[in-house]
Design a protein around this motif. Structure first.
Motif, PDB file in Angstrom:
ATOM      1  N   VAL A  48      14.628  65.421  39.233  1.00 21.33           N
ATOM      2  CA  VAL A  48      13.272  65.600  39.446  1.00 21.33           C
ATOM      3  C   VAL A  48      13.142  65.291  40.794  1.00 21.33           C
ATOM      4  O   VAL A  48      13.788  64.227  41.517  1.00 21.33           O
ATOM      5  N   PRO A  49      12.180  65.949  41.578  1.00 20.39           N
ATOM      6  CA  PRO A  49      11.763  65.365  43.086  1.00 20.39           C
ATOM      7  C   PRO A  49      11.199  64.017  43.239  1.00 20.39           C
ATOM      8  O   PRO A  49      11.517  63.282  44.125  1.00 20.39           O
ATOM      9  N   GLU A  50      10.622  63.476  42.195  1.00 17.47           N
ATOM     10  CA  GLU A  50      10.116  62.188  42.212  1.00 17.47           C
ATOM     11  C   GLU A  50      10.236  61.822  40.720  1.00 17.47           C
ATOM     12  O   GLU A  50       9.731  62.261  39.750  1.00 17.47           O
ATOM     13  N   GLN A  51      10.389  60.251  40.731  1.00 18.29           N
ATOM     14  CA  GLN A  51      10.710  59.607  39.444  1.00 18.29           C
ATOM     15  C   GLN A  51       9.402  58.922  38.910  1.00 18.29           C
ATOM     16  O   GLN A  51       9.073  58.401  37.788  1.00 18.29           O
ATOM     17  N   ASP A  52       8.434  58.755  39.994  1.00 16.16           N
ATOM     18  CA  ASP A  52       7.119  58.239  39.556  1.00 16.16           C
ATOM     19  C   ASP A  52       6.104  59.151  39.219  1.00 16.16           C
ATOM     20  O   ASP A  52       6.135  60.192  39.745  1.00 16.16           O
ATOM     21  N   PRO A  53       5.357  59.296  37.919  1.00 20.67           N
ATOM     22  CA  PRO A  53       4.514  60.337  37.448  1.00 20.67           C
ATOM     23  C   PRO A  53       3.629  60.744  38.437  1.00 20.67           C
ATOM     24  O   PRO A  53       3.061  61.998  38.907  1.00 20.67           O
ATOM     25  N   ALA A  54       2.853  59.647  39.014  1.00 21.89           N
ATOM     26  CA  ALA A  54       1.922  59.848  40.072  1.00 21.89           C
ATOM     27  C   ALA A  54       2.263  60.618  41.288  1.00 21.89           C
ATOM     28  O   ALA A  54       1.781  61.703  41.734  1.00 21.89           O
ATOM     29  N   ALA A  55       3.401  60.202  41.868  1.00 21.43           N
ATOM     30  CA  ALA A  55       4.148  60.990  42.722  1.00 21.43           C
ATOM     31  C   ALA A  55       4.599  62.172  42.538  1.00 21.43           C
ATOM     32  O   ALA A  55       4.647  63.184  43.357  1.00 21.43           O
ATOM     33  N   LEU A  56       5.100  62.490  41.288  1.00 23.73           N
ATOM     34  CA  LEU A  56       5.520  63.873  40.916  1.00 23.73           C
ATOM     35  C   LEU A  56       4.146  64.794  40.959  1.00 23.73           C
ATOM     36  O   LEU A  56       4.106  66.029  41.073  1.00 23.73           O
ATOM     37  N   GLY A  57       3.149  64.422  40.411  1.00 22.02           N
ATOM     38  CA  GLY A  57       1.963  64.910  40.280  1.00 22.02           C
ATOM     39  C   GLY A  57       1.308  65.494  41.925  1.00 22.02           C
ATOM     40  O   GLY A  57       1.070  66.603  41.986  1.00 22.02           O
ATOM     41  N   THR A  58       1.506  64.557  42.436  1.00 23.99           N
ATOM     42  CA  THR A  58       1.157  65.075  43.974  1.00 23.99           C
ATOM     43  C   THR A  58       2.334  66.072  44.620  1.00 23.99           C
ATOM     44  O   THR A  58       1.601  67.148  45.279  1.00 23.99           O
ATOM     45  N   TRP A  59       3.651  65.958  44.131  1.00 23.92           N
ATOM     46  CA  TRP A  59       4.322  66.883  44.616  1.00 23.92           C
ATOM     47  C   TRP A  59       4.202  68.371  44.131  1.00 23.92           C
ATOM     48  O   TRP A  59       4.171  69.212  44.803  1.00 23.92           O
ATOM     49  N   PHE A  60       3.808  68.310  42.761  1.00 25.41           N
ATOM     50  CA  PHE A  60       3.473  69.831  42.367  1.00 25.41           C
ATOM     51  C   PHE A  60       2.106  70.318  43.018  1.00 25.41           C
ATOM     52  O   PHE A  60       2.290  71.707  43.460  1.00 25.41           O
ATOM     53  N   ALA A  61       1.112  69.631  43.291  1.00 20.42           N
ATOM     54  CA  ALA A  61      -0.037  69.939  43.962  1.00 20.42           C
ATOM     55  C   ALA A  61       0.286  70.379  45.382  1.00 20.42           C
ATOM     56  O   ALA A  61      -0.211  71.450  45.871  1.00 20.42           O
ATOM     57  N   THR A  62       1.065  69.704  46.123  1.00 17.02           N
ATOM     58  CA  THR A  62       1.486  69.949  47.599  1.00 17.02           C
ATOM     59  C   THR A  62       2.276  71.256  47.430  1.00 17.02           C
ATOM     60  O   THR A  62       1.811  72.132  48.469  1.00 17.02           O
ATOM     61  N   GLN A  63       3.267  71.388  46.693  1.00 15.55           N
ATOM     62  CA  GLN A  63       4.104  72.654  46.760  1.00 15.55           C
ATOM     63  C   GLN A  63       3.308  73.736  46.240  1.00 15.55           C
ATOM     64  O   GLN A  63       3.567  74.895  46.718  1.00 15.55           O
TER      65      GLN A  63
END
Length: 371
Positions: A48-63
């Motif tokens: 997965v692009p990020e292993q931290d849940p908050a960071a992964l949530g940000t990744w989704f929103a940015t993408q």
């Protein structure tokens, strides 16, 4: 006012999250908790692009904030990848319902495409059954916590594929076992509802309710096909119906508008629009009108008497909730509780339920908004 992801604000003395709501346009594969994605991905050895849940949530929103539906849809490669087992589907569905209940939703419809979840050996029937198990577990969990929620499945076919008749038969076979309606989704432009006429004929012959994604990435011709070829009772998004409206004069709060035949039909027949404000911004569906929520034709459609409803589309990709979407509309258009109640009444009336159950929803909403 400042609105975070939870979106809870106080309006006329009422907590927006606590108000009873109806959610009609909410994708299962667009509503995963980032922490769940990480755990399920680890279990199957998926990066997965990020292993931290908050960071992964940000990744989704940015993408997802691309201005293109095609680019927006690419983020689903990750979510669907962790939804290929019975355990994964059941967990995601259970948490989906729990998150809706925590957001004050009393009735929801979850749309998802079983054909996209067969990569690890499940059959179509097993996939639908797994999701239904999760929904029922979520409903039971909500009941134990003091909430009451009911969620029905909208069995969805992918419009760029050729399995729509098969998926339509699957949906009808699960009538009374969790399925309440049918949808087509995916890349809209170039894949009109007319491509799936055989499926829609079958659904009509079996009196099975249909909503169709239309008027998001494609315009009026797509909406027309959804209504004529798809026999759609609701329009998934449908925001571009505003292209069939010509503003003649605009003085203060007074707007004079000339209706095209299609817009007048949708308005006069009270065909519900499943509008999703944040998503419509992200995918460029409202690019014709501007780049901010205040530019969204939502208010114009509402003031002209269209049956507007408020939805999240994809909670993960838009980092949102139904509470937050309503709060954003309050901020953009200065709506009050009466307006928000109208949106919930519209959604309740549009639900794919027997009329008696829709009337019950209306009563619950009226009581909940009586603050």
């Amino acid at each position: 006012m400042s609105i975070d992801q939870s979106g809870d604000v106080t309006i006329q003395g009422a907590s927006l999250r606590s108000l009873p709501k109806v959610s009609l346009h909410d994708h299962l594969d667009g509503a995963l908790r980032p922490s769940t994605i990480i755990e399920l991905a680890d279990a199957i050895g998926l990066d997965v692009p990020e292993q931290d849940p908050a960071a992964l949530g940000t990744w989704f929103a940015t993408q997802s904030d691309s201005g293109s539906l095609v680019e927006y849809l690419k983020t689903f490669d990750l979510t669907t990848a962790v939804m290929q087992t019975r355990e994964g589907l059941t967990r995601v569905a259970r948490e989906f319902v729990e998150d809706l209940a925590a957001d004050g939703v009393i009735y929801g419809e979850v749309r998802w495409a079983p054909e996209q979840h067969l990569g690890r050996g499940l059959t179509l029937e097993q996939a639908v059954d797994a999701v239904q198990q999760g929904i029922e577990e979520g409903e039971d969990a909500a009941d134990r916590s003091g909430s009451s929620i009911r969620v029905g499945q909208l069995i969805t076919a992918m419009r760029h594929a050729d399995r729509s008749r098969e998926i339509a038969e699957l949906a009808v076979s699960f009538r009374g076992r969790g399925a309440v309606g049918f949808d087509i989704a995916g890349a809209e432009d170039g894949f009109p509802a007319s491509n799936h006429r055989a499926a829609f004929d079958y659904l009509a012959e079996n009196f099975f309710p249909v909503t169709v994604h239309a008027g998001e990435a494609a315009g009026l011709a797509s909406i027309r096909s959804a209504l004529i070829d798809g026999r759609a009772l609701r329009l998934g998004h449908g925001v571009r119906i505003a292209e069939d409206l010509e503003v003649i004069t605009e003085e203060g709060d007074e707007v004079q508008v000339r209706f095209g035949d299609l817009a007048r039909w949708v308005r006069d027949r009270e065909i519900p629009l499943e509008l999703s404000p944040s998503s419509n911004l992200q995918t460029g569906a409202i690019a014709k009108w501007g780049k901010t929520l205040a530019d969204h034709p939502f208010d114009l459609l509402y003031q002209l008497g269209f049956a507007v409803t408020v939805n999240v589309d994809n909670r993960t990709m838009s980092a949102t909730s139904l509470t937050r979407e309503l709060a954003l509309l309050v901020e953009a258009f200065e709506y009050d509780l009466d307006d928000l109640e109208t949106f919930q009444f519209n959604a309740a009336a549009a639900a794919f339920l027997p009329v008696e159950e829709r009337e019950e929803l209306v009563e619950i909403i009226a009581e909940g908004f009586d603050v």
